[in-house]
Design a protein around this motif. Structure first.
Motif, PDB file in Angstrom:
ATOM      1  N   LEU A 469      40.156  46.863  37.722  1.00 42.51           N
ATOM      2  CA  LEU A 469      41.408  46.142  37.510  1.00 42.51           C
ATOM      3  C   LEU A 469      41.166  45.060  36.473  1.00 42.51           C
ATOM      4  CD1 LEU A 469      42.709  45.682  41.180  1.00 42.51           C
ATOM      5  CD2 LEU A 469      43.288  47.485  39.555  1.00 42.51           C
ATOM      6  N   PHE A 470      42.153  44.851  35.614  1.00 36.70           N
ATOM      7  CA  PHE A 470      42.048  43.817  34.598  1.00 36.70           C
ATOM      8  C   PHE A 470      42.289  42.439  35.198  1.00 36.70           C
ATOM      9  CE2 PHE A 470      43.436  47.626  32.309  1.00 36.70           C
ATOM     10  CZ  PHE A 470      42.437  47.714  31.355  1.00 36.70           C
ATOM     11  N   HIS A 471      41.782  41.424  34.534  1.00 32.09           N
ATOM     12  CA  HIS A 471      42.046  40.048  34.959  1.00 32.09           C
ATOM     13  C   HIS A 471      43.485  39.707  34.555  1.00 32.09           C
ATOM     14  CE1 HIS A 471      40.939  35.980  36.178  1.00 32.09           C
ATOM     15  NE2 HIS A 471      41.608  35.539  35.125  1.00 32.09           N
ATOM     16  N   ALA A 472      44.412  40.210  35.329  1.00 37.99           N
ATOM     17  CA  ALA A 472      45.842  40.076  35.028  1.00 37.99           C
ATOM     18  C   ALA A 472      46.602  40.161  36.346  1.00 37.99           C
ATOM     19  CB  ALA A 472      46.290  41.168  34.060  1.00 37.99           C
ATOM     20  N   THR A 473      47.921  40.202  36.278  1.00 39.78           N
ATOM     21  CA  THR A 473      48.721  40.284  37.495  1.00 39.78           C
ATOM     22  C   THR A 473      48.702  41.709  38.042  1.00 39.78           C
ATOM     23  OG1 THR A 473      50.768  40.810  36.314  1.00 39.78           O
ATOM     24  CG2 THR A 473      50.244  38.475  36.610  1.00 39.78           C
ATOM     25  N   TYR A 510      53.963  40.374  43.235  1.00 41.61           N
ATOM     26  CA  TYR A 510      53.452  41.257  42.178  1.00 41.61           C
ATOM     27  C   TYR A 510      52.931  40.473  40.968  1.00 41.61           C
ATOM     28  CZ  TYR A 510      55.076  45.510  44.478  1.00 41.61           C
ATOM     29  OH  TYR A 510      55.236  46.552  45.356  1.00 41.61           O
ATOM     30  N   ASP A 511      53.187  39.188  40.900  1.00 46.11           N
ATOM     31  CA  ASP A 511      52.685  38.355  39.808  1.00 46.11           C
ATOM     32  C   ASP A 511      51.374  37.653  40.173  1.00 46.11           C
ATOM     33  OD1 ASP A 511      54.777  38.875  37.959  1.00 46.11           O
ATOM     34  OD2 ASP A 511      56.090  37.560  39.127  1.00 46.11           O
ATOM     35  N   THR A 512      50.733  38.105  41.247  1.00 44.92           N
ATOM     36  CA  THR A 512      49.443  37.549  41.660  1.00 44.92           C
ATOM     37  C   THR A 512      48.341  37.997  40.698  1.00 44.92           C
ATOM     38  OG1 THR A 512      50.105  37.578  43.988  1.00 44.92           O
ATOM     39  CG2 THR A 512      47.732  37.486  43.518  1.00 44.92           C
ATOM     40  N   ILE A 513      47.542  37.041  40.230  1.00 40.49           N
ATOM     41  CA  ILE A 513      46.398  37.361  39.381  1.00 40.49           C
ATOM     42  C   ILE A 513      45.289  37.926  40.255  1.00 40.49           C
ATOM     43  CG2 ILE A 513      44.652  36.443  37.805  1.00 40.49           C
ATOM     44  CD1 ILE A 513      47.357  36.390  36.560  1.00 40.49           C
ATOM     45  N   VAL A 514      44.766  39.098  39.890  1.00 37.16           N
ATOM     46  CA  VAL A 514      43.784  39.751  40.755  1.00 37.16           C
ATOM     47  C   VAL A 514      42.359  39.294  40.478  1.00 37.16           C
ATOM     48  CG1 VAL A 514      45.257  41.783  40.909  1.00 37.16           C
ATOM     49  CG2 VAL A 514      43.450  41.719  39.178  1.00 37.16           C
ATOM     50  N   GLY A 515      42.130  38.567  39.372  1.00 33.19           N
ATOM     51  CA  GLY A 515      40.777  38.139  39.027  1.00 33.19           C
ATOM     52  C   GLY A 515      40.029  39.228  38.274  1.00 33.19           C
ATOM     53  N   SER A 522      40.538  42.623  48.393  1.00 30.48           N
ATOM     54  CA  SER A 522      39.556  43.359  49.179  1.00 30.48           C
ATOM     55  C   SER A 522      39.366  44.744  48.569  1.00 30.48           C
ATOM     56  CB  SER A 522      40.030  43.493  50.626  1.00 30.48           C
ATOM     57  OG  SER A 522      41.139  44.397  50.697  1.00 30.48           O
ATOM     58  N   GLY A 523      38.308  45.431  49.011  1.00 28.80           N
ATOM     59  CA  GLY A 523      38.047  46.764  48.489  1.00 28.80           C
ATOM     60  C   GLY A 523      39.196  47.720  48.748  1.00 28.80           C
ATOM     61  N   GLY A 524      39.743  47.661  49.958  1.00 34.45           N
ATOM     62  CA  GLY A 524      40.857  48.544  50.289  1.00 34.45           C
ATOM     63  C   GLY A 524      42.101  48.237  49.479  1.00 34.45           C
ATOM     64  N   GLU A 525      42.355  46.954  49.252  1.00 38.14           N
ATOM     65  CA  GLU A 525      43.526  46.568  48.460  1.00 38.14           C
ATOM     66  C   GLU A 525      43.389  47.034  47.015  1.00 38.14           C
ATOM     67  OE1 GLU A 525      44.428  42.525  51.108  1.00 38.14           O
ATOM     68  OE2 GLU A 525      43.365  42.413  49.190  1.00 38.14           O
ATOM     69  N   LYS A 526      42.199  46.878  46.457  1.00 40.37           N
ATOM     70  CA  LYS A 526      41.978  47.339  45.083  1.00 40.37           C
ATOM     71  C   LYS A 526      42.198  48.840  44.978  1.00 40.37           C
ATOM     72  CE  LYS A 526      37.836  45.624  44.459  1.00 40.37           C
ATOM     73  NZ  LYS A 526      36.546  45.303  43.792  1.00 40.37           N
ATOM     74  N   GLN A 527      41.657  49.590  45.928  1.00 42.25           N
ATOM     75  CA  GLN A 527      41.783  51.034  45.863  1.00 42.25           C
ATOM     76  C   GLN A 527      43.239  51.475  45.985  1.00 42.25           C
ATOM     77  OE1 GLN A 527      39.532  52.447  44.452  1.00 42.25           O
ATOM     78  NE2 GLN A 527      38.302  53.654  45.851  1.00 42.25           N
ATOM     79  N   ARG A 528      43.997  50.795  46.842  1.00 38.52           N
ATOM     80  CA  ARG A 528      45.404  51.190  47.001  1.00 38.52           C
ATOM     81  C   ARG A 528      46.227  50.845  45.765  1.00 38.52           C
ATOM     82  NH1 ARG A 528      46.660  48.786  52.819  1.00 38.52           N
ATOM     83  NH2 ARG A 528      44.618  47.802  52.569  1.00 38.52           N
ATOM     84  N   ILE A 529      45.879  49.747  45.087  1.00 42.40           N
ATOM     85  CA  ILE A 529      46.559  49.442  43.821  1.00 42.40           C
ATOM     86  C   ILE A 529      46.196  50.496  42.782  1.00 42.40           C
ATOM     87  CG2 ILE A 529      46.599  47.815  41.886  1.00 42.40           C
ATOM     88  CD1 ILE A 529      46.487  45.558  43.916  1.00 42.40           C
ATOM     89  N   ALA A 530      44.939  50.941  42.794  1.00 39.97           N
ATOM     90  CA  ALA A 530      44.529  52.000  41.867  1.00 39.97           C
ATOM     91  C   ALA A 530      45.284  53.293  42.160  1.00 39.97           C
ATOM     92  CB  ALA A 530      43.025  52.233  41.969  1.00 39.97           C
ATOM     93  N   ILE A 531      45.501  53.573  43.429  1.00 41.34           N
ATOM     94  CA  ILE A 531      46.258  54.771  43.802  1.00 41.34           C
ATOM     95  C   ILE A 531      47.713  54.642  43.358  1.00 41.34           C
ATOM     96  CG2 ILE A 531      47.104  56.124  45.761  1.00 41.34           C
ATOM     97  CD1 ILE A 531      44.460  55.269  47.205  1.00 41.34           C
ATOM     98  N   ALA A 532      48.288  53.454  43.571  1.00 43.30           N
ATOM     99  CA  ALA A 532      49.669  53.228  43.131  1.00 43.30           C
ATOM    100  C   ALA A 532      49.780  53.393  41.617  1.00 43.30           C
ATOM    101  CB  ALA A 532      50.124  51.828  43.547  1.00 43.30           C
TER     102      ALA A 532
END
Length: 669
Positions: A469-473, A510-515, A522-532
């Motif tokens: 994930l990019f350092h963006a929202t 949805y405007d949260t910066i993910v870092g 969390s790992g699960g949150e990142k993976q689900r965003i990748a799936i989305a």
């Protein structure tokens, strides 16, 4: 005890690499044919602006030579007329006004010239940087797996930045200084040819010395850029989130600091050598050129004494020495430019070395789009595929050896097996990120070598175990897959990926910066965003590369449900170490030693009592041990803890692993 390398002893070897030897190899500039022509070709799009700039340079240089000639008239005709008459004030006023006017005109031309010079030079630099970036984007995946990211960044930033000054100033500097030198020499000859011979007698010698100095500076420049590449690589590796976490985990901050200090010390030494190389030469040039007026006065005295014809006057001497003094700066400027060109040749060679790299994978001239392929969209087929990695040792066993299978549209085909068996290679051969060494990979019924890479990628979605994930929202990360996606599209994809309810809990939604790399999630949150993100792309083929292997059991269950939703209606090729995630696959291929050794459904493979059954037994035993330990430690079922995690939507029951696979457990009242 110090953890640094120290200054003496044997050259450091880091992570299996002899750094000193590598630097010696890399510092040698590659031989690039027609380097000069290729550099000149960079200016072709700006030829008319360059021509106008050249006109300004020539005009400014020519104007700069006129004032010394006016000085001769001021002395000999206005202040001290040769006929012995009084000072000619009207003529003096006209000559002085003319000189001031020329100075004003020269200054105005200089401002305009600087604007055009800066515009052209920086435009060419920008074009070169973009050209290099675009070319690197076209390189195959294997190039990036064998090249340090910091080294690539250094080529883009340090090397291109290193030639920026040459591209910006060289043409105008050469032209301006050359015109000034030629005009000054002509003026000196017109004033007195005998004095001119004395002034230029040492120039051929200086040119020979300058060439030798340039060769030394070019070598130092290559070493300097390689050192900068190493500094960039260390910075990128160590100060990324992953790198800093690793160094802190093993308490190696001092080691990394020492490594950086060693390379920085080397960089300082090289920069000093680069700055000082040629300074002795220029000091000699400056002394010689500055001493010429004194010699001129001496010679002029003898000429005046031996000649009564009056050809050498006070005005002659003043005008000549004025012109000669103006010759010093452009002459040294030409020599400096010549040195800069020799120095920058090493940098240009490094840049063109990358530009000359040919991608190992490229579209065939007659390549067609996937939409033109005759086969059904979503069909993937391997026919006796053999693959060896480019850097594999000679005679080594291929990573894949005669792999054949078919995945029909909408089918879920899973690959399991020991680590290093070749499973991931299968996935990356499908979208042609690697090229098969033998056999054929077919997509939509057509060999991928006959399809355009862009159209293949457009029809494939990839979810890997390392989510990037990019350092963006969150919104910007999702729209990377579909820039024109509406907010409704984003929400629908996130609901399907079982992440929307989590995003809503964040203060900025949805405007949260993910870092960086999504480290705030969390790992699960990142993976689900990748799936989305993949769901937004909506590809007919989905590749899952151990997408849940790095997650805990609860996160794995939630992410697996999202993956199951994403896979519906798509051809899915998945890799998994945890067999519970592929039990429901239509076909499971067991890969071992680069070959498919078993194929079938979960039940069929268990019944065959082969490698798959062995892997399943091992995982079942490990699962029972973990459940027993968790029950003893917590005094409750693991699912009780899972419910309190709040990591799933309220209407989703918990899931536990059983000998036959995942089983839903209803919530207790």
């Amino acid at each position: 005890m110090s953890m640094g390398h120290g200054g003496g002893g044997a050259p450091p070897v880091f992570r299996g690499v002899d750094i000193a030897a590598q630097k010696r190899r890399n510092a040698e500039a590659p031989e690039i044919p027609d380097l000069g022509k290729r550099v000149v070709a960079l200016f072709r799009p700006y030829i008319w602006r360059l021509a106008f700039t050249g006109f300004l340079v020539v005009a400014g240089a020519a104007i700069a030579v006129v004032p010394p000639l006016l000085v001769e008239r001021i002395f000999d005709d206005a202040l001290f007329p040769t006929d012995g008459g009084p000072v000619d004030i009207p003529l003096l006023i006209r000559l002085v006004a003319g000189m001031i006017g020329l100075f004003l005109l020269s200054a105005a031309l200089g401002v305009v010239q600087t604007y055009y010079t800066a515009t052209i030079g920086n435009s060419v630099t920008g074009d070169l940087r973009v050209k290099l970036f675009d070319h690197l984007q076209a390189m195959e995946l294997a190039f990036f797996t064998r090249t340090k990211t910091g080294v690539i960044q250094s080529r883009l930033q340090n090397d291109v930045g290193g030639v920026s000054g040459v591209l910006t100033n060289t043409v105008t500097s050469i032209l301006g200084n050359l015109v000034t030198v030629v005009a000054s020499l002509i003026a000196m000859i017109l004033i007195d040819w005998r004095l001119t011979l004395i002034a230029v007698i040492l120039m051929p010698f200086l040119v020979l010395v300058q060439r030798r100095v340039g060769q030394v500076r070019a070598r130092i420049a290559g070493e300097t850029q390689e050192s900068l590449s190493e500094l960039s690589a260390i910075t990128q590796e160590t100060l990324s989130v992953s790198g800093i976490l690793l160094s802190k985990s093993f308490n190696r901050q001092r080691t990394e600091s020492a490594r950086y200090q060693d390379e920085n010390r080397n960089q300082v030494r090289l920069q000093v050598r680069r700055a000082m190389s040629g300074q002795g030469f220029f000091a000699v040039v400056q002394v010689l050129m500055s001493s010429v007026p004194a010699v001129i006065y001496l010679v002029a005295g003898y000429l005046i004494t031996g000649n009564a014809d009056g050809t050498i006057t006070a005005g002659t001497i003043v005008a000549f020495t004025t012109v000669q003094a103006r010759l010093l700066m452009p002459l040294m400027g030409l020599m400096r430019v010549a040195l800069d060109l020799q120095t920058s040749a090493a940098l240009f060679a490094r840049i063109f070395e990358y530009l000359d790299l040919k991608p190992a994978i490229s579209d065939a001239p007659e390549a067609i789009s996937v939409s033109q392929a005759p086969g059904p969209l979503g069909r993937v087929e391997f026919r006796d595929v053999v693959f060896r990695y480019p850097d594999a040792a000679a005679g080594a066993r291929p990573t894949l050896d005669g792999v054949s299978f078919v995945a029909d549209p909408g089918q879920h085909v899973a690959f399991v097996g020991p680590s290093g068996a070749g499973k991931t290679t299968v996935l990356y051969l499908t979208p042609r990120m690697y090229e098969a060494s033998g056999g054929s990979v077919l997509f939509a019924g057509t060999d991928v070598r006959r399809l355009t890479q862009e159209s293949i990628i457009d029809n494939v979605g990839i979810v890997s175990q390392e989510t990037y994930l990019f350092h963006a929202t969150i919104r910007e990360n999702l729209r990377y897959a579909k820039p024109d996606a509406t907010d409704e599209d984003l929400e629908a994809a996130c609901r399907a990926a079982n992440i929307h309810h989590i995003i809503e809990r964040f203060e900025n939604g949805y405007d949260t910066i993910v870092g960086e790399r999504g480290y705030r999630l969390s790992g699960g949150e990142k993976q689900r965003i990748a799936i989305a993100r993949v769901l937004l792309k909506d590809p007919p083929v989905l590749l899952l590369d151990e997408a849940t292997s790095a997650l805990d059991t609860v996160s794995e269950r939630v992410v697996q449900e999202a993956l199951d939703a994403a896979a519906r209606g798509r051809t899915t090729l998945s890799i998994a170490h945890r067999l519970s995630t592929v039990i429901g696959a239509d076909v499971i291929h067991v890969v071992d030693g680069g070959r498919i050794v078993e194929s079938g459904t979960h039940a069929e493979l268990i019944a065959s009592d082969g490698l798959y059954a062995e892997l399943a037994a091992q995982q079942l035993a490990a699962s029972r041990i973990l459940e027993t330990e968790a029950t003893d430690a917590l005094g409750r079922r693991p699912t009780d803890h899972a419910r309190r995690r709040g990591d799933r939507a309220p209407d989703q029951p918990a899931v536990v692993l059983t000998p036959t696979g995942p089983v839903r457990v209803p919530d207790e009242a």
